[in-house]
Scaffold this active site. Structure first.
Site, PDB file in Angstrom:
ATOM      1  N   TYR A 205       0.884  -1.160   0.000  1.00  0.00           N
ATOM      2  CA  TYR A 205       0.000   0.000   0.000  1.00  0.00           C
ATOM      3  C   TYR A 205       0.920   1.208   0.000  1.00  0.00           C
ATOM      4  O   TYR A 205       1.615   1.461   0.975  1.00  0.00           O
ATOM      5  CB  TYR A 205      -0.915  -0.017   1.235  1.00  0.00           C
ATOM      6  CG  TYR A 205      -2.078  -0.954   1.064  1.00  0.00           C
ATOM      7  CD1 TYR A 205      -1.896  -2.335   1.089  1.00  0.00           C
ATOM      8  CD2 TYR A 205      -3.354  -0.463   0.837  1.00  0.00           C
ATOM      9  CE1 TYR A 205      -2.959  -3.196   0.899  1.00  0.00           C
ATOM     10  CE2 TYR A 205      -4.423  -1.325   0.657  1.00  0.00           C
ATOM     11  CZ  TYR A 205      -4.222  -2.682   0.694  1.00  0.00           C
ATOM     12  OH  TYR A 205      -5.279  -3.528   0.507  1.00  0.00           O
ATOM     13  N   HIS A 401     -17.052  -4.317  -2.949  1.00  0.00           N
ATOM     14  CA  HIS A 401     -15.623  -4.642  -2.921  1.00  0.00           C
ATOM     15  C   HIS A 401     -15.304  -5.843  -2.047  1.00  0.00           C
ATOM     16  O   HIS A 401     -15.597  -5.867  -0.861  1.00  0.00           O
ATOM     17  CB  HIS A 401     -14.838  -3.426  -2.421  1.00  0.00           C
ATOM     18  CG  HIS A 401     -13.353  -3.635  -2.408  1.00  0.00           C
ATOM     19  ND1 HIS A 401     -12.613  -3.787  -3.560  1.00  0.00           N
ATOM     20  CD2 HIS A 401     -12.470  -3.754  -1.391  1.00  0.00           C
ATOM     21  CE1 HIS A 401     -11.339  -3.961  -3.247  1.00  0.00           C
ATOM     22  NE2 HIS A 401     -11.231  -3.953  -1.933  1.00  0.00           N
TER      23      HIS A 401
END
Ligand SMILES: *[C@@H]1O[C@H](CO)[C@@H](O)[C@H](O)[C@H]1NC(C)=O
Ligand SMILES: *[C@@H]1O[C@H](CO)[C@@H](O)[C@H](O)[C@H]1NC(C)=O
Ligand SMILES: *[C@@H]1O[C@H](CO)[C@@H](O)[C@H](O)[C@H]1NC(C)=O
Length: 597
Positions: A205, A401
């Site tokens: 990330y 998601h």
């Protein structure tokens, strides 16, 4: 290898060909999409009442196959195969996929050939055909509002055989709301692009900082698009989140002092997002502005809605959190990934906001091993929606998601103990096709309503290991990200099964957790038979008996959760006990086939 030859049934004589004119992308239907990578197989479609019309333009003079599949494979797929014989006679058949072989001819034909043409000069075949959206035939796929996984194929000759064909699959929404167009001449485009070498870890990330426009007055963002210009960026950019950056009120520093030196514009590429020691001002950028996930397309707001920016004069700053997916741990792969938005000072009626619903990303989301259909639920509690404005929030767009194990997602809506129509659902969830989907009918969520996200996971591909809630694509999330108006500050409304209860139900008596640079990691200390890292112990040392599994599933699905309601920007939070409403009246969608069988 057996080459199967099958006889061809003639179903329709419609338009017979001649190579007079050569159409190039001559498809005149509302939706057009290229299904292959080379533009050799183009699909157009349009819904007219209860019927859907398709047109295929394929670069072959042989047979053309098309189908809609429950999973993306051949099995269970509703398939047509058609073409034009060298003597000009068209053929067209309704078939049904029974595995990796030539699909069998359906007992009942539900597709209608409208046009079949072949163009010898350009080497193209055009087929136009229609079908009822829902044929009520068990061997035809009912076309719904969720993802349709299209399969396509074409042969070099009119002899239909399974091997040596060109084929592929692509997901799309065949039924969808009209997406407004954005007139690029009337808006300003603001790109924010990161060009760097992807980290050589499985999951990263990565946070980079970007200058936004300098505005003196309020403006509206009216659309977003991902900027992933290369095959590498398409492959490795799993999702990204664009955040607003703020400094806390009363700070003695200006936005420029805090952020400018860390921006890509100053040559700084950023750093790992969840690094506690990071010198970057990550903690100041928490409010979501836009979420994009693999397969997503441009998002354009309805004409009366915009996302407000520039409420206070000055320069804006954004943080872009990119989830790089690099399972092969490749090194030296550099590419551009980013986003652009379109904004205007012609203000619209409503300010839009974004709220995330579902199960918290935590280890109490644990999918048992070898389970094809495990249900996880996350509730947005009435106590949180009580804080919504009296007129409620109008939801106009939804992004569902989950990661690689996700199979179905549904966003359920309760008012008191009555269930209202689902806000969104996907029974054919495709990790590679996640859209900010405009809703066909906007939904009002009123104060006191409950919204529950349900996700179904398949853990069989992990061969006996569990699937844990987490950030990697091989871990799981269960989220619905909703766009709505008018904008409020609350932007998370979810729940989790209590973590302490979760861990102790496995017979664990002592455990501890450690902060990592992503999420908390849990370790079992006692009993000795389960000692070790939570994931490994619960995968390999714990005995998942059928009896344990059923009680385990029931407590998480129907038991009490800790509901949480948050403002990301300033960390304000509220907590509630929440489960499904008691004895609720379930919503049952209309069964269009009830009277036909
Ligand atoms: C799709 O959704 C719309 C709006 O909710 C609904 O009216 C329609 O019946 C749905 N279509 C199908 C095929 O489910
Ligand atoms: C702001 O205040 C902090 C202490 O609270 C101080 O360390 C810092 O130097 C100040 N910054 C500016 C730009 O005045
Ligand atoms: C797991 O439990 C079942 C049922 O009690 C038992 O039959 C089986 O042998 C156990 N497996 C292991 C590996 O302990």
């Amino acid at each position: 290898m057996i080459k199967l030859l099958i006889s061809l049934t003639l179903l329709a004589f419609v338009a017979i060909t001649s190579a007079k004119s050569v159409p190039t992308n001559g498809i005149n239907l509302k939706n057009v999409e290229v299904l292959d990578n080379d533009g050799k197989y183009i699909l157009g479609w349009e819904v007219v009442g209860d019927e859907i019309i398709f047109e295929i333009e394929a670069a072959t003079l042989g047979w053309v196959g098309f189908g809609i599949s429950p999973t993306g494979g051949m099995t269970g797929a509703d398939i047509i195969i058609g073409g034009v014989m060298p003597d000009g006679v068209p053929y067209f058949e309704d078939r049904f996929g029974v595995g990796q072989t030539v699909p069998k001819v359906d007992d009942h034909n539900d597709w209608t050939l409208l046009v079949a043409m072949e163009f010898a000069l350009s080497g193209k075949t055009v087929l136009r055909f229609s079908r009822a959206l829902n044929t009520c035939d068990d061997e035809d796929y009912p076309i719904g509002n969720d993802t349709s996984r299209l399969i396509w194929s074409m042969g070099e000759t009119d002899v239909i055989q399974y091997h040596n064909t060109q084929r592929g699959t692509k997901s799309t929404n065949l039924l969808h709301a009209d997406v407004p167009e954005v007139d690029l001449d009337k808006v300003t485009t603001w790109p924010m692009i990161l060009d760097m070498e992807m980290p050589d870890q499985d999951t990263s990330y990565w946070c980079s900082f970007h200058r936004g426009p300098t505005l003196e007055t309020k403006n509206h963002i009216v659309g977003f698009d991902a900027k992933l210009p290369s095959s590498e960026s398409l492959r490795h950019t799993h999702h990204f989140i664009l955040y607003n950056c703020f400094i806390p009120p009363g700070s003695n520093e200006t936005m420029d002092e805090v952020f400018d030196d860390h921006t890509v514009d100053k040559g700084v590429t950023g750093g790992h997002c969840y690094d506690e020691m990071s010198p970057l001002p990550i903690g100041y950028c928490k409010e979501y502005v836009f979420v994009w996930s693999k397969g997503g397309k441009q998002m354009v707001f309805p004409e009366n809605v915009g996302y407000p920016i520039g409420n206070e004069p000055g320069k804006l700053y954004y943080m872009l959190e990119i989830h790089y997916d690099n399972p092969d741990k490749l090194t030296g792969v550099q590419f551009e990934s980013g986003v652009e938005f379109y904004y205007t000072n012609e203000l619209r009626e409503h300010d839009a906001g974004l709220v995330t619903l579902g199960h918290d990303v935590e280890i109490s989301l644990t999918v048992p091993p070898n389970t094809p259909d495990f249900l996880v639920v996350g509730h947005c509690a009435p106590g949180c929606t009580e804080k919504f404005p009296a007129d409620g929030l109008t939801v106009f767009n939804s992004l569902l998601h989950s990661h690689l194990s996700g199979r179905k997602i549904k966003t359920r809506h309760f008012r008191g103990n009555v269930e209202l129509p689902w806000i969104d659902f996907d029974d054919h969830y495709d990790f590679d096709y996640q859209q900010n989907k405009p809703l066909m009918e906007y939904v009002k969520v009123l104060p006191g309503d409950q919204v529950t996200v349900e996700c179904i996971y398949d853990s069989t591909w992990k061969n006996g290991e569990i699937v844990l809630g987490g950030l990697s694509t091989r871990e799981e999330m269960c989220e619905a990200i909703l766009w709505y108006y008018p904008k409020i500050d609350i932007d998370i409304c979810g729940s989790e099964y209590d973590i302490d209860m979760h861990i102790k139900e496995f017979g664990v008596t002592e455990y501890h957790s450690e902060m990592t640079n992503t999420l908390n990691k849990y370790f079992i200390d006692a009993p000795p038979s389960l000692e070790g890292d939570f994931y490994n112990s619960i995968s390999f040392k714990f005995n998942w008996t059928e009896e344990f599994k059923s009680g385990y599933a029931d407590r998480r699905q129907n038991g009490m959760h800790v509901g949480d309601c948050h403002v990301r920007k300033d960390g304000e939070s509220w907590y509630f006990d929440v489960a499904y409403p008691e004895n609720y009246e379930k919503y049952v969608p209309e069964d269009k086939c009830a009277n036909t069988n």
